[in-house]
Design a protein around this motif. Structure first.
Motif, PDB file in Angstrom:
ATOM      1  N   UNK A 111       0.809  -1.221   0.000  1.00  0.00           N
ATOM      2  CA  UNK A 111       0.000   0.000   0.000  1.00  0.00           C
ATOM      3  C   UNK A 111       0.847   1.279   0.000  1.00  0.00           C
ATOM      4  N   UNK A 162      -0.158 -10.035  -5.046  1.00  0.00           N
ATOM      5  CA  UNK A 162      -0.857  -8.984  -4.297  1.00  0.00           C
ATOM      6  C   UNK A 162      -0.583  -7.598  -4.895  1.00  0.00           C
ATOM      7  N   UNK A 166      -6.559   3.975   1.258  1.00  0.00           N
ATOM      8  CA  UNK A 166      -6.156   2.568   1.141  1.00  0.00           C
ATOM      9  C   UNK A 166      -5.751   1.977   2.489  1.00  0.00           C
ATOM     10  N   UNK A 167      -5.114   2.812   3.326  1.00  0.00           N
ATOM     11  CA  UNK A 167      -4.732   2.296   4.643  1.00  0.00           C
ATOM     12  C   UNK A 167      -5.967   2.039   5.497  1.00  0.00           C
ATOM     13  N   UNK A 216      -7.248  -1.212   4.190  1.00  0.00           N
ATOM     14  CA  UNK A 216      -6.369  -2.286   4.676  1.00  0.00           C
ATOM     15  C   UNK A 216      -6.647  -2.591   6.137  1.00  0.00           C
ATOM     16  N   UNK A 242      -7.831  -6.141   7.715  1.00  0.00           N
ATOM     17  CA  UNK A 242      -7.154  -6.853   8.813  1.00  0.00           C
ATOM     18  C   UNK A 242      -8.094  -6.951  10.013  1.00  0.00           C
ATOM     19  N   UNK A 300     -10.709  -8.535  -1.088  1.00  0.00           N
ATOM     20  CA  UNK A 300     -10.536  -7.959   0.251  1.00  0.00           C
ATOM     21  C   UNK A 300     -11.795  -7.186   0.665  1.00  0.00           C
ATOM     22  N   UNK A 306     -10.611 -16.253   4.194  1.00  0.00           N
ATOM     23  CA  UNK A 306      -9.279 -15.653   4.215  1.00  0.00           C
ATOM     24  C   UNK A 306      -8.316 -16.357   3.242  1.00  0.00           C
ATOM     25  N   UNK A 308      -6.629 -14.639   0.307  1.00  0.00           N
ATOM     26  CA  UNK A 308      -5.745 -13.522   0.664  1.00  0.00           C
ATOM     27  C   UNK A 308      -4.341 -14.034   0.938  1.00  0.00           C
ATOM     28  N   UNK A 309      -4.231 -15.062   1.754  1.00  0.00           N
ATOM     29  CA  UNK A 309      -2.931 -15.715   1.994  1.00  0.00           C
ATOM     30  C   UNK A 309      -3.150 -17.228   1.919  1.00  0.00           C
TER      31      UNK A 309
END
Lengths: 445, 338
Positions: free
Chosen positions: A251, A276, B6-7, B10, B14, B184, B250, B253-254
């Motif tokens: 980001x 990603x 974006x943060x 994010x 999370x 996401x 999830x 995502x990972x």
């Protein structure tokens, strides 16, 4: 007891000792003369053992699995089974397809887990319990440096697998350790001119770097090489090995003013970070009036497979590619493909070649005694193992050969045709003075 | 501005994972008084429900790859594609969302079996003993997963339709430069849905009313002739389902591996403590709050001033909250204040 008897007894002992010395002396000059003088001397045993220490778990496990396949194939060929692979193309070649020095080759395997401690424990077990004469493999420079040091202390040969840090044959080089794989400096020297041609000399780069020896030296090498072109480095950010979710590192790239992202990641870390980065729309962005670019300095087909479509058009460097058309590469690809149903990776290639090089050096030296094997490998020039003529430089035990710059293929002709070779950079362009990275080889015991 | 938006996204992303896991933890602690260190393992079990479902859908036949001519190469073609062509491919592509339907009964069953077979024997034991037994259980679950699925992460992609980037900047009137991965966003919205359903269930159903009453005063509710224990057992199953669903969604995502839950467990406990032990709204609010703060701490501007803050901010907040308000942000008086 009479003096006469004592004199006869002394004469008898002297004669016996003299005969003994005379009888043993010539063996110093013949094969196996160093019996018991070096670690795991096989003596008259009919078979010898090699230790293949690869990551079977962790972020580099795919590479490790392919390394193990290559090792097994190499052992098969050394023992005279199968089609012989690159035993048919290597020059000069001392091996005869009957094992090494007539002894059948066996092997043991270990899991490095991509962790230095686990790798050292595994290598120690192979040396002390299994009697391994040579340790090979690994898919991390941190692991390679740790195991190389252990092998040097133990007096056992280490033929490094996939390790790309400058340190392996730089500040951490060791007399008993040899590396066929190229390094980060060579990646920088080969890749930078192509980056300049493609993306221009006015670029701002952002580095995401795996936080260990390989990442650090790759970042430094690529940074130096691209700054030499005129690029600016906006930021260098370290990421933990096996981070999984890189979103918090990606980001900030978006608002940094950078127009190039350089991913100093490998294996599954690279697959995740690249995927990603693409998911976050970096490849669709325009920054500073230019199309945003992603660069992966160290590339492999296995990673390309994992990253899928995301890899298309992305530049990187590689040690070897299965699409090379020289007879040696094709012999290996055919042999490996027939055995496993798919072509080998660069990790598989370097491990196969390292095994053959060790075996050939033993055969040339006529002994398993490491000091003689080391002498046979130092400044050894060979051909017929892919990439053209190659030198195993004695000063730092680093191999020098042409380096490949590759690009993710836009239109693959089959499921394995994922990377296309953009340029084969000549050896002279990637060579360097061994003193620039410091370190001492040490001496042979 | 772009990075700021974006943060936040994010952080919400999370925070979604933290909140879902913390919600389950709090449900179990609030109702049964158990400090459940095996809760992260249920997140992992949920993720492996998705893996299993994907593997089930992609059972394949080896077919010779005619495009490779220099050796005999083969590719795996799933039976679903052989039988149903594009429809089969589409079903495989949607494996992760579809696996929710497998995960719900499986996780509910696992929760009920564990509660009846193990947890009920530890209700009256000390928290230290509960931590020991549940941590042991977490290790056992991890090792079982490792035995069956190996130690390496298994790619479990999102459906192709949801793999791209959403033009969120356009939606919010911020311009084209702000984009965020669709999956996401899906994860965040999904977590809101699950949290909303759990709250509605507890708030608007008779079952939920009895459970809430039982959480306040178990003895009195039992004296009214209501079987609180059975309801708490079901609640334990629901907590397992919530953790499992968090794991399922999830996976794109990972890629999941056997110890993925452990990475979230410690953070989720911190979230529960910050939110207030036993407080459901507290767990959810703290989850999102800490997710956003952690995300902001990883901005370059912050990192240049305070390097490493992103790694410790969650614990730093926990220390401050515990010093100032030991019961947590929304915790009840008395809980963890002895």
């Amino acid at each position: 007891m009479s003096d006469d008897f004592n004199k006869k007894r002394r004469d008898f002992l002297k004669s016996t000792a003299a005969l003994g010395v005379a009888g043993m002396a010539p063996t110093v000059f013949v094969r196996n003369a160093w019996a018991q003088d070096f670690v795991n001397n096989p003596g008259k045993a009919a078979a010898i053992t090699l230790g293949f220490n690869v990551p079977q778990t962790g972020p580099y496990a795919d590479e490790g699995a392919d390394e193990l396949r290559a090792f097994k194939l190499a052992v098969k060929h050394l023992n005279g089974e199968g089609d012989g692979g690159m035993l048919n193309t290597m020059k000069p070649m001392a091996l005869q397809g009957n094992g090494i020095l007539g002894k059948k080759v066996n092997y043991v395997t270990g899991d490095t887990q991509t962790k230095s401690d686990a790798a050292r424990a595994s290598a120690k077990r192979m040396i002390e319990k299994d009697g391994a004469l040579m340790i090979s493999g690994g898919s991390s420079s941190g692991v390679a440096v740790a195991v190389q040091s252990l092998c040097h202390e133990a007096g056992v040969m280490f033929m490094a697998g996939l390790t790309h840090s400058n340190d392996t044959t730089g500040k951490d080089k060791r007399k008993y350790g040899f590396r066929h794989f190229f390094n980060a400096y060579m990646s920088g020297q080969s890749l930078a001119p192509v980056l300049g041609e493609r993306y221009g000399t006015d670029r701002k780069a952002y580095h995401l770097t795996a936080d260990y020896t390989w990442g650090w030296t790759q970042e430094e090498s690529i940074k130096n090489a691209t700054e030499g072109l005129g690029w600016q480095t906006v930021e260098t950010v370290r990421t933990p090995l096996g981070a999984g979710d890189f979103s918090q590192y990606i980001t900030p790239v978006l608002d940094s003013g950078a127009d190039v992202l350089i991913l100093n990641h490998y294996g599954k870390d690279m697959v995740n970070s690249l995927t990603q980065a693409v998911q976050f729309g970096l490849r669709d962005k325009q920054v500073n009036g230019k199309d945003f670019q992603i660069v992966v300095p160290l590339f492999s087909r296995l990673m390309a497979q994992g990253a899928g479509e995301n890899i298309k058009g992305i530049l990187g460097s590689t040690n070897w590619n299965w699409a090379l058309q020289d007879a040696a590469s094709q012999a290996f690809v055919k042999s490996f493909g027939q055995e496993y149903g798919f072509p080998p990776s660069q990790a598989a290639h370097t491990c196969y070649v390292q095994t053959l090089l060790y075996a050939n050096a033993v055969e040339t030296a006529g002994t398993f005694y490491p000091c003689e094997v080391i002498s046979a490998l130092e400044d050894f020039q060979f051909d017929g193992l892919g990439n053209g003529p190659t030198l195993y430089r004695g000063a730092d035990h680093q191999c020098f050969k042409p380096v490949l710059v590759v690009e993710g293929n836009d239109n693959p002709s089959n499921q394995f045709d994922l990377l296309k070779v953009v340029k084969q950079v000549p050896t002279e362009q990637v060579m360097y003075d061994p003193s620039i990275f410091g370190g001492e080889l040490g001496s042979c015991k | 501005m772009d990075a700021f938006v974006l943060q936040i996204l994010n952080g919400l992303d999370k925070g979604s994972a933290y909140a879902l896991i913390a919600l389950g933890l709090t449900l179990v602690f609030g109702s049964l008084g158990v400090v459940n260190f095996a809760h992260g393992a249920k997140f992992t079990l949920g993720a492996f429900c998705a893996v299993s479902f994907q593997q089930l859908l992609t059972i394949s036949r080896k077919v010779k790859d005619e495009s490779v001519t220099f050796f005999d190469a083969y590719k795996e073609v799933p039976y679903l594609e052989i039988w149903w062509g594009d429809t089969g491919s589409m079903i495989i592509d949607w494996a992760v969302p579809l696996s929710i339907f497998l995960a719900i009964p499986v996780m509910l069953l696992i929760g009920l079996v564990l509660e009846r077979g193990l947890y009920q024997f530890f209700y009256k034991r000390t928290h230290a003993e509960q931590i020991l037994v549940t941590f042991g259980l977490a290790i056992v679950i991890q090792e079982v997963i490792k035995t069956f699925y190996g130690a390496n992460p298994i790619p479990t992609p999102a459906p192709a339709m949801l793999s791209g980037t959403a033009p969120i900047g356009v939606w919010l009137g911020l311009g084209e430069s702000v984009a965020y991965p669709y999956w996401r966003l899906v994860y965040f919205l999904f977590s809101l849905l699950v949290i909303g359903l759990v709250f509605a269930f507890l708030r608007y159903t008779t079952f939920g009313m009895v459970v809430r009453a039982g959480m306040s005063d178990r003895e009195t509710v039992s004296l009214l002739g209501l079987n609180v224990e059975r309801r708490f057992t079901i609640l334990f199953g629901i907590a397992s389902v919530v953790a499992g669903l968090a794991g399922v969604m999830y996976t794109p995502i990972v890629p999941p591996d056997y110890h993925m839950g452990m990475e979230f467990l410690v953070l989720s406990f911190v979230v529960v403590v910050v939110g207030g032990m036993g407080s459901l709204p507290g767990a959810v609010a703290a989850g999102f709050l800490l997710g956003i703060l952690q995300s902001f701490a990883s901005m370059n501007e912050i990192k240049s001033l305070l390097p490493g803050l992103d790694q410790i901010i969650v614990y730093l907040i926990a220390v401050i909250v515990l010093l100032v308000r030991p019961r947590g942000l929304m915790g009840q008086k008395g809980v963890m204040e002895d």
